[in-house]
Design an enzyme around this catalytic site. Structure first.
Site: not given
Length: 350
Positions: A157, A184, A285
């Site tokens: 991310s 992401h 996540d």
């Protein structure tokens, strides 16, 4: 010390970017420009190592600047700062095609803009210290090898793209596995990111499409806006492989695509033939997905905290007791290749 020129038509944006970058003593702000014409003049005289480049500007926009730089005597690294819009995503794709080195998303509100300071500095450091990116034609997307019996899954991310550069540029063209990256990003921005990776990787890189078969020697970047799930399929030799299935299920951990969705579904298909790599990223996540891969017999590699901008995702895997190795970023490509080749020689057993 790296010299930086800030190019943006907004006085406010130039001021904020300058304030953020001045916190790093390794960066010297040599000037600012409010349009493309002014930027080209200052590039000639100031010789910056890197420019941050807005796309929409008066007199000459960012895309026109990139076209002019192709024939310029001084060619700095270029970091595009794109707005969170679908039009911004389309123009960023074109900017990458024209030779931009990287891009970052430019939030419209002040609080979120300040939050990208560390990532902006990390990206500029990466661009000004990394070897030049080869200006080559990307490899063909058509894979040269058969269906993959092994998969490498990468989750990241905030702070992830420069780390992905370092990993993908080191994996060989004859890599005997498929690579699936879940990063992401907002909708529309994974296509230009895939295009950027395609310039530096030895394997073809593409944004996932529903129904894509995972093949050896190919890299897939999960499309933003949908979850990338891995469904079971059969190779021509009757062995198990994977197929991309896009899902519009609700976001997980507030994101879509979610790393957990990709990891958990791949664990069911590839089991011990799956390797998961977790890089920089905020939030939880990847932890549950890493646990699923570990339970299925796969291998989990975390990047060392000192090489990560944010350590939330990796920490989540630690909390799930789902870690095999913690490695510095520089050692991850070699470790992944070693494990995959051992899998291939031993029929999947590590």
């Amino acid at each position: 010390m790296a010299k930086v020129l800030i190019v943006d038509d907004s006085v406010f944006m130039r001021t904020v970017i300058r304030d953020m970058l001045q916190k790093d003593p390794s960066l010297e702000i040599v000037g600012t420009a409010s349009n493309g014409v002014e930027a080209l003049e200052k590039i000639k005289t100031l010789h910056p190592d890197l420019i941050t480049l807005d796309i929409e500007m008066p007199k000459m926009n960012g895309l026109e600047v990139l076209r002019e730089l192709k024939s310029a005597a001084w060619h700095p690294r270029t970091l595009m700062l794109s707005s969170l819009t679908s039009e911004g995503a389309e123009m960023t794709t074109e900017a990458i095609r024209l030779g931009a080195d990287d891009f970052m998303l430019k939030p419209k509100d002040v609080p979120r803009l300040r939050l990208i300071a560390d990532e902006l500095i990390a990206t500029i450091r990466h661009l000004t210290t990394a070897p030049p990116t080869p200006r080559k034609e990307p490899p063909p997307v058509t894979p040269r090898n058969g269906e993959a019996e092994r998969v490498v899954l990468i989750g990241s991310s905030a702070g992830g793209p420069p780390m992905l550069d370092a990993i993908l540029s080191k994996l060989p063209a004859d890599f005997p596995a498929s690579v699936v990256i879940t990063q992401h990003m907002p909708v529309g921005f994974t296509a230009p990111l895939a295009a950027r990776f395609n310039r530096l990787a030895h394997m073809p890189v593409k944004e996932t499409e529903n129904g894509d078969m995972l093949r050896e020697g190919s890299i897939f970047l999960s499309k933003a806006g949908v979850h990338t799930m891995i469904g079971a399929a059969m190779t021509s030799a009757g062995k198990r492989t994977g197929r991309v299935i896009h899902s519009s299920a609700p976001p997980v951990h507030g994101v879509r695509p979610a790393v957990d969705k990709t990891f958990e579904s791949a664990a069911q298909v590839f089991g011990k033939n799956a390797i998961a790599v977790i890089l920089s990223g905020m939030g939880n996540d990847a932890g549950a997905g890493a646990a699923a891969i570990r339970e299925a017999g796969g291998t989990i590699i975390l990047c060392d905290q000192k090489d990560c901008l944010v350590y939330g995702m990796a920490r989540s895997a630690i909390q799930h007791n789902a870690v095999n190795e913690v490695l510095p970023l520089a050692k991850i490509p070699g470790a992944v290749e070693r494990i995959v080749r051992k899998m291939a020689m031993e029929g999947g057993h590590v």
